[in-house]
Scaffold this motif. Structure first.
Motif, PDB file in Angstrom:
ATOM      1  N   ARG A  43       0.885  -1.202   0.065  1.00  0.00           N
ATOM      2  CA  ARG A  43      -0.105  -0.118   0.093  1.00  0.00           C
ATOM      3  C   ARG A  43       0.720   1.179   0.040  1.00  0.00           C
ATOM      4  N   LEU A  44       1.034   1.966  -1.072  1.00  0.00           N
ATOM      5  CA  LEU A  44       1.780   3.186  -1.310  1.00  0.00           C
ATOM      6  C   LEU A  44       1.125   4.299  -0.934  1.00  0.00           C
ATOM      7  N   MET A  45       1.816   5.624  -0.584  1.00  0.00           N
ATOM      8  CA  MET A  45       1.149   6.662  -0.532  1.00  0.00           C
ATOM      9  C   MET A  45       2.344   7.645  -0.905  1.00  0.00           C
ATOM     10  N   PRO A  46       1.790   8.912  -1.514  1.00  0.00           N
ATOM     11  CA  PRO A  46       2.723  10.065  -1.792  1.00  0.00           C
ATOM     12  C   PRO A  46       3.343  10.378  -0.464  1.00  0.00           C
ATOM     13  N   PRO A  47       4.712  10.828  -0.260  1.00  0.00           N
ATOM     14  CA  PRO A  47       5.423  11.197   0.888  1.00  0.00           C
ATOM     15  C   PRO A  47       4.589  12.575   1.401  1.00  0.00           C
ATOM     16  N   ALA A  48       4.102  12.429   2.713  1.00  0.00           N
ATOM     17  CA  ALA A  48       3.121  13.504   3.319  1.00  0.00           C
ATOM     18  C   ALA A  48       3.728  14.748   3.339  1.00  0.00           C
ATOM     19  N   SER A  49       3.073  15.789   2.937  1.00  0.00           N
ATOM     20  CA  SER A  49       3.465  17.050   3.278  1.00  0.00           C
ATOM     21  C   SER A  49       3.051  17.560   4.777  1.00  0.00           C
ATOM     22  N   PRO A  50       3.763  18.543   5.425  1.00  0.00           N
ATOM     23  CA  PRO A  50       3.277  18.844   6.827  1.00  0.00           C
ATOM     24  C   PRO A  50       1.977  18.809   7.488  1.00  0.00           C
ATOM     25  N   MET A  51       1.681  18.096   8.436  1.00  0.00           N
ATOM     26  CA  MET A  51       0.476  17.990   8.908  1.00  0.00           C
ATOM     27  C   MET A  51      -0.119  19.433   9.335  1.00  0.00           C
ATOM     28  N   LEU A  52       0.554  20.319   9.886  1.00  0.00           N
ATOM     29  CA  LEU A  52       0.358  21.503  10.255  1.00  0.00           C
ATOM     30  C   LEU A  52       1.408  22.518   9.936  1.00  0.00           C
ATOM     31  N   THR A  73      -5.043  24.493   0.636  1.00  0.00           N
ATOM     32  CA  THR A  73      -4.005  25.356   1.634  1.00  0.00           C
ATOM     33  C   THR A  73      -3.219  24.295   2.656  1.00  0.00           C
ATOM     34  N   GLY A  74      -3.354  23.089   2.629  1.00  0.00           N
ATOM     35  CA  GLY A  74      -2.801  22.058   3.690  1.00  0.00           C
ATOM     36  C   GLY A  74      -3.453  22.361   5.013  1.00  0.00           C
ATOM     37  N   GLY A  75      -2.640  21.960   5.963  1.00  0.00           N
ATOM     38  CA  GLY A  75      -3.027  22.235   7.420  1.00  0.00           C
ATOM     39  C   GLY A  75      -3.172  23.798   7.772  1.00  0.00           C
ATOM     40  N   LEU A  76      -3.827  23.878   8.761  1.00  0.00           N
ATOM     41  CA  LEU A  76      -4.180  25.387   9.071  1.00  0.00           C
ATOM     42  C   LEU A  76      -4.022  25.684  10.876  1.00  0.00           C
ATOM     43  N   ARG A 104      -6.209  35.387  12.463  1.00  0.00           N
ATOM     44  CA  ARG A 104      -5.260  35.396  11.465  1.00  0.00           C
ATOM     45  C   ARG A 104      -5.162  33.954  11.158  1.00  0.00           C
ATOM     46  N   ILE A 105      -5.022  33.471   9.993  1.00  0.00           N
ATOM     47  CA  ILE A 105      -4.752  32.245   9.590  1.00  0.00           C
ATOM     48  C   ILE A 105      -3.665  31.828   8.654  1.00  0.00           C
ATOM     49  N   THR A 106      -3.051  30.804   9.284  1.00  0.00           N
ATOM     50  CA  THR A 106      -1.509  30.701   8.897  1.00  0.00           C
ATOM     51  C   THR A 106      -1.509  28.866   8.133  1.00  0.00           C
ATOM     52  N   SER A 107      -1.365  28.801   6.868  1.00  0.00           N
ATOM     53  CA  SER A 107      -1.462  27.792   6.345  1.00  0.00           C
ATOM     54  C   SER A 107      -0.103  27.144   5.929  1.00  0.00           C
ATOM     55  N   VAL A 108      -0.203  25.877   5.492  1.00  0.00           N
ATOM     56  CA  VAL A 108       1.053  25.012   5.187  1.00  0.00           C
ATOM     57  C   VAL A 108       1.357  25.365   3.752  1.00  0.00           C
ATOM     58  N   VAL A 109       0.754  25.963   2.929  1.00  0.00           N
ATOM     59  CA  VAL A 109       0.901  26.364   1.502  1.00  0.00           C
ATOM     60  C   VAL A 109       1.707  27.253   1.476  1.00  0.00           C
ATOM     61  N   ALA A 110       1.452  28.271   2.331  1.00  0.00           N
ATOM     62  CA  ALA A 110       2.176  29.754   2.449  1.00  0.00           C
ATOM     63  C   ALA A 110       3.799  29.522   2.607  1.00  0.00           C
ATOM     64  N   GLU A 131      -3.000  21.212  -4.589  1.00  0.00           N
ATOM     65  CA  GLU A 131      -3.654  21.885  -5.488  1.00  0.00           C
ATOM     66  C   GLU A 131      -3.115  23.571  -5.253  1.00  0.00           C
ATOM     67  N   ARG A 132      -2.824  24.265  -6.444  1.00  0.00           N
ATOM     68  CA  ARG A 132      -2.601  25.516  -6.185  1.00  0.00           C
ATOM     69  C   ARG A 132      -3.847  26.539  -5.811  1.00  0.00           C
ATOM     70  N   PRO A 133      -3.747  27.356  -4.658  1.00  0.00           N
ATOM     71  CA  PRO A 133      -4.894  28.380  -4.585  1.00  0.00           C
ATOM     72  C   PRO A 133      -5.347  29.183  -5.658  1.00  0.00           C
TER      73      PRO A 133
END
Length: 742
Positions: free
Chosen positions: A208-217, A712-715, A723-729, A740-742
Motif C-alpha cells: 500500500r503506497l502513498m505520496p510522501p506526506a506534506s506537513p500536517m500543520l 492550503t494544507g493544514g491550518l 489570522r490564519i496560517t497555512s502550510v501552502v504559504a 492544488e494551487r490556491p
C-alpha cells in the motif's frame, strides 16, 4: 562695485568677507548635497571593514547558506532567477562604481563577493533539486511491485524492518525509489526469508503506497521535502508476505558488517543500554525504545544518540593520541618521521572507517570532514580550532548536500561548533584557561567550570533552533551534559572499543559489564533530568523573522571581533521579545480535516487541548500538542463541558478577543440533510470537515472543508488576531508540494 574689506586669516576667505556657503546655495544645490549621505555611509562601511580585524571566510559561508535558504523561501522560478540576477548585478554595480578606487577596496570586494556567493548558493540548491528530486506518485495505491533492495534498516523497537527498493513504474517503465515498512509478523519477514532481505536481493510483494506526506500543520515536519531530496517517490507498508525472486550475492560490505556488529553488541549488553551501545558502535538506532528517546530528548542529550561530531572526534582523537604515543616509543620512526603527520594519518583512517561503519549519514560525513581539517591543521602546526575551519567544513557540506541547510541536524551541529570555537577564542575564556602556577585541584576546577559554561553557551545557542523545529526544548540540558558528555567520551566509547578488541581473544566480558554500567548511568541521568518539574519548555511555531533575528544575532556575536560583536545582542533581544509574544493557535486543523485541536483553559487555569478524534497515531497527537504548547494529554471534544456533540457533528463556543466563536466540526462522513447542515453552518463562525461540503454551507468566517484543505494544507488559526496560517504559504512552486494551487 566697491571691494569688500579684508578679514584676518582664520576668520574667512583671504581677501573677502565671511560668507555662509550653505546660506548662499540655491535650493537645488542644497538638495544635491544630500548625495553625500550614501558617500558618508560608504566611508563608514569602508572604515568598519578595514578596522574590524575579522576573518572573511566565515562570512562567505554564511552568505552562501543565505542563498540556499533564499531558494527555499522564494516561491517560484522567476523569483529564483531574479535573485540570481540581483546578486550578479549587485556585484557588477560595486565593480563599476568603485573600479580603481583604492579608498573603497574593502567595501568593493565585500559587496562583489557577497553578491556572487549569494547567487551561487541559489544556483547550487536549484541544480540539486532538479538533479535528485523524485516526482511523487499522484495518489495512494495498492499494487504488486518487484524491486531491488537498496537498503535495509532494522527497527526492532517498532516491530518492523524498513526496506528501500528500486522498482519499475508499470505505466511508463521508468525506475523509481520507494520505501516500505515490513511488520515483524509479516509472512517471510522472519527466519530464512527475513535473513535474505538484504541489500542486493530482488523481491516481490504487495504494498500500500502513498505520496510522501506534506506537513500536517504549519511548522510541522515536512517529510515530502525530505523525501524529494532522497529521491523517494512513495512510502508504504507491505500487505501480506514477501517473496524473494533472486537472492543477494554473498557480500561482506559495510551494511553486513554494521548489522553483525550491532547484533554482537546487543548480545553482550542487555536492555536499553545495549541499544545505545549498538548505536555508538554501528550507528544502528532502530532498537532504541521510544521512551528512552523521549527521555534523552527532553534531557537535552539526543545529540549523543546521533553519530556526529562528539563521537567522530572521540574516535579520531583517541587514534591520534594513541598513534602519537606508540610511535614515539619506536626510535627509528620517531627520528625519521614527523610524528604529528603520521598520527594525523592514523586518525584520519580511523575517522573515515568509523564514518563508513556507522552508515555515512550526512551528520557523520559532515563531522568527519571537519575533523579532517583539524588533523591537517595539527599536521601543519596550525591552530586546530578556528572559525575558518568551521566555515570550510560548512561549505563542503553545502556543496554536496545543500538541502541540509534547512534541516535541524546541520543547523544544530554547526551552531554548537561555532559556539564552542567563538567562546574558547574569546579573550575572557583565554585568560581564564591560561596556564599558571596553581595546585592541580584548582586547574581541574577551572576545566570543570569551563565545561559547564561551554554546555550553557551551547544550550543557549541551540535553544531557538530546537524550538523552531521541534517546538520543545529541555531546559536542564546544560547540567545534564556536564556529566553525560565526559561519561560518553571518556568512559562508554573507550570501553566499547576495548570490549570489541578483547572479544578477538574471547575475554571481553568484563569490559562489556563496565559498558552496561556506564550506559545504565547515562539513561538514569536522562530519565531523572527529563522527569524534573519544568524540564521541558513548549513553544508555538515561531515565524521565520523571529528565527532569522536569532540566527543573525548569534552569527554577529560569533564572527566579529572586539566591541563590534556586541551589536549582535540587539537582534537577539528583539527575537526574544517576538518569541515571548508569539500567539498560541486557538484552532489547529490537520491537512485532511480529520484531526482538529482547540486550545481552551481548564477549570484549574491550565491550558488544555480538545481533540476532535481520539487518534491512535502518536504522530498526529504529538503534533497537535506541541504546536498548541500543551503538555497534558488531549481531551476529546465530546467529553468537554459546554460542547454539544451528536453522532455526526460537534459544536463548541469559545471566547477569544472581544467576541465568542462558534465552531462546527464533522465527526464522520455520514450523509446529512443539506437544509439542516446549511442552517447549522449559518449559525457557526467556523466549519471544519474532512469531506466536501455543499455550497449551501456558508459559515460566517471560515469553511475548512476538503475543497479548501487540498489547496492550503493544514491550518493554524489565531482567533484573537483573526489570522490564519497555512502550510501552502511556505511551499511555493517547489517540486515536493502536491496540493492544488490556491
Amino acid at each position: 562695485m566697491r571691494d569688500a574689506p579684508l578679514v584676518p586669516l582664520g576668520d574667512g576667505a583671504i581677501g573677502g568677507p565671511v560668507v555662509d556657503d550653505v546660506a548662499m546655495q540655491r535650493p537645488w544645490q542644497r538638495a544635491a548635497g544630500l548625495s553625500s549621505i550614501p558617500r558618508t555611509f560608504a566611508d563608514f562601511a569602508e572604515n568598519f571593514l578595514a578596522n574590524a580585524g575579522f576573518d572573511r571566510a566565515p562570512w562567505l559561508a554564511v552568505i552562501f547558506g543565505a542563498g540556499i535558504l533564499a531558494w527555499f523561501a522564494l516561491a517560484s522560478p522567476w523569483q529564483w532567477v531574479a535573485a540570481i540576477a540581483g546578486g550578479i548585478l549587485i556585484a557588477l554595480a560595486a565593480l563599476a562604481a568603485w573600479r580603481g578606487d583604492e579608498e573603497r577596496g574593502h567595501l568593493r570586494s565585500a559587496i562583489m563577493a557577497c553578491g556572487l556567493v549569494f547567487a551561487a548558493g541559489i544556483t547550487v540548491i536549484w541544480l540539486r533539486s532538479e538533479t535528485v528530486g523524485a516526482e511523487p506518485i499522484e495518489r495512494p495505491v495498492v499494487e504488486r511491485v518487484q524491486g531491488y533492495v537498496l537498503e535495509r534498516e532494522d527497527q526492532p523497537s517498532r516491530d518492523r524492518m524498513r526496506l528501500t527498493l528500486a522498482v519499475r513504474d508499470a505505466e511508463n517503465g521508468t525506475a523509481r525509489k520507494i520505501r516500505i515498512n515490513v511488520p515483524s509478523d509479516s509472512p517471510g519477514s522472519e527466519n530464512e526469508i527475513g535473513e535474505g532481505l538484504i541489500e542486493g536481493a530482488i523481491v516481490r510483494t504487495r504494498v500500500r503506497l502513498m505520496p510522501p506526506a506534506s506537513p500536517m500543520l504549519p511548522g510541522a515536519y515536512d517529510f515530502a521535502r525530505a523525501a524529494w531530496f532522497k529521491g523517494l517517490a512513495a512510502t508504504g507498508t507491505v500487505i501480506g508476505g514477501i517473496e524473494i525472486i533472486e537472492e543477494a550475492p554473498p557480500t561482506t560490505g559495510i551494511a553486513a558488517i554494521q548489522r553483525e556488529l550491532s547484533s554482537h553488541v546487543r548480545e553482550n549488553v542487555s536492555g536499553s543500554a545495549g541499544t545505545i551501545a549498538a548505536a555508538f558502535a554501528s550507528g544502528d538506532r532502530g532498537a532504541i525504545t521510544e521512551a528512552d528517546e523521549d527521555a534523552m530528548r527532553d534531557a537535552g542529550l539526543t545529540h549523543l544518540l546521533s553519530i556526529s561530531g562528539l563521537h567522530v572526534s572521540a574516535v579520531i582523537a583517541a587514534a591520534y593520541l594513541l598513534a602519537l604515543k606508540l610511535l614515539a616509543l619506536v626510535p627509528p620512526i620517531a627520528l625519521r618521521v614527523r610524528l604529528p603527520i603520521a598520527a594525523a594519518a592514523v586518525g584520519a583512517l580511523a575517522g573515515i572507517g568509523y564514518t563508513l561503519l556507522t552508515g555515512a549519514e550526512v551528520p557523520t560525513v559532515r563531522s568527519c570532514a571537519a575533523a579532517m581539517l583539524v588533523l591537517i591543521a595539527l599536521a601543519m602546526g596550525r591552530d586546530a580550532l578556528s572559525l575558518r575551519m568551521v566555515a570550510t567544513a560548512a561549505v563542503f557540506v553545502m556543496l554536496l548536500w545543500p538541502e541540509s541547510v534547512v534541516g535541524p541536524s546541520f543547523q544544530m551541529s554547526f551552531s554548537a561548533v561555532l559556539a564552542i570555537v567563538a567562546l574558547h577564542s574569546s579573550a575572557p575564556a583565554r585568560a581564564f584557561l591560561a596556564p599558571r602556577e596553581e595546585p592541580w585541584l584548582n586547574r581541574f576546577g577551572r576545566r570543570v567550570v569551563m565545561l559547564f559554561v561551554t554546555g550553557l553557551v551551547i544550550e543557549i545557542a541551540l535553544m531557538p533552533i530546537v524550538l523552531f523545529h521541534f517546538h520543545r526544548a529541555g531546559l536542564y540540558g546544560a547540567f545534564a551534559n556536564v556529566a553525560a558528555i565526559p561519561l560518553v567520551t571518556f568512559v562508554s566509547m573507550p570501553l566499547i572499543a576495548l570490549a570489541l578488541a578483547l572479544d578477538v581473544v574471547g575475554v571481553g566480558a568484563p569490559a562489556w559489564w563496565l559498558v552496561q554500567q556506564s550506559l545504565d548511568a547515562l539513561l538514569a541521568l536522562a530519565h531523572l533530568t527529563s522527569s524534573q518539574p519544568g524540564a521541558v519548555k513548549l513553544m508555538p511555531q515561531m515565524d521565520k523573522l523571529t528565527i532569522a533575528l536569532f540566527v543573525a544575532g548569534a552569527l554577529w556575536l560569533a564572527l566579529w571581533n572586539g566591541r563590534a560583536r556586541l551589536w549582535g545582542f540587539a537582534p537577539a533581544a528583539i527575537g526574544s521579545t517576538m518569541l515571548v509574544l508569539t500567539p498560541i493557535p486557538d484552532v489547529l486543523v490537520g491537512r485532511e480535516g480529520r484531526h482538529v485541536g482547540i486550545t481552551v483553559e481548564g477549570p484549574d487555569g491550565e491550558r488544555r487541548l480538545l481533540s476532535l478524534r481520539d487518534s491512535r497515531s502518536s504522530y498526529s497527537r504529538d503534533n497537535l500538542l506541541e504546536l498548541a504548547s500543551v503538555t497534558s494529554d488531549p481531551v476529546p471534544v465530546a467529553d468537554w463541558p459546554g460542547a454539544n456533540c451528536s453522532s455526526q457533528f460537534c459544536i463548541i463556543t469559545i471566547a477569544r478577543g472581544a467576541r465568542d466563536w462558534t465552531i462546527l466540526m464533522a465527526r464522520n462522513r455520514d450523509l446529512v440533510q443539506e437544509r439542516a447542515l446549511a442552517a447549522a453552518c449559518e449559525r457557526s463562525d467556523i466549519v471544519i470537515a474532512d469531506r466536501f461540503l455543499p455550497r449551501s454551507c456558508k459559515p460566517r468566517w471560515l469553511k475548512a472543508d476538503r475543497r479548501l484543505l487540498v489547496q492550503t494544507g493544514g491550518l493554524a488559526v489565531d482567533l484573537g488576531n483573526e489570522r490564519i496560517t497555512s502550510v501552502v504559504a511556505g511551499q511555493g512552486e517547489h517540486g515536493w508540494w502536491r496540493g492544488e494551487r490556491p
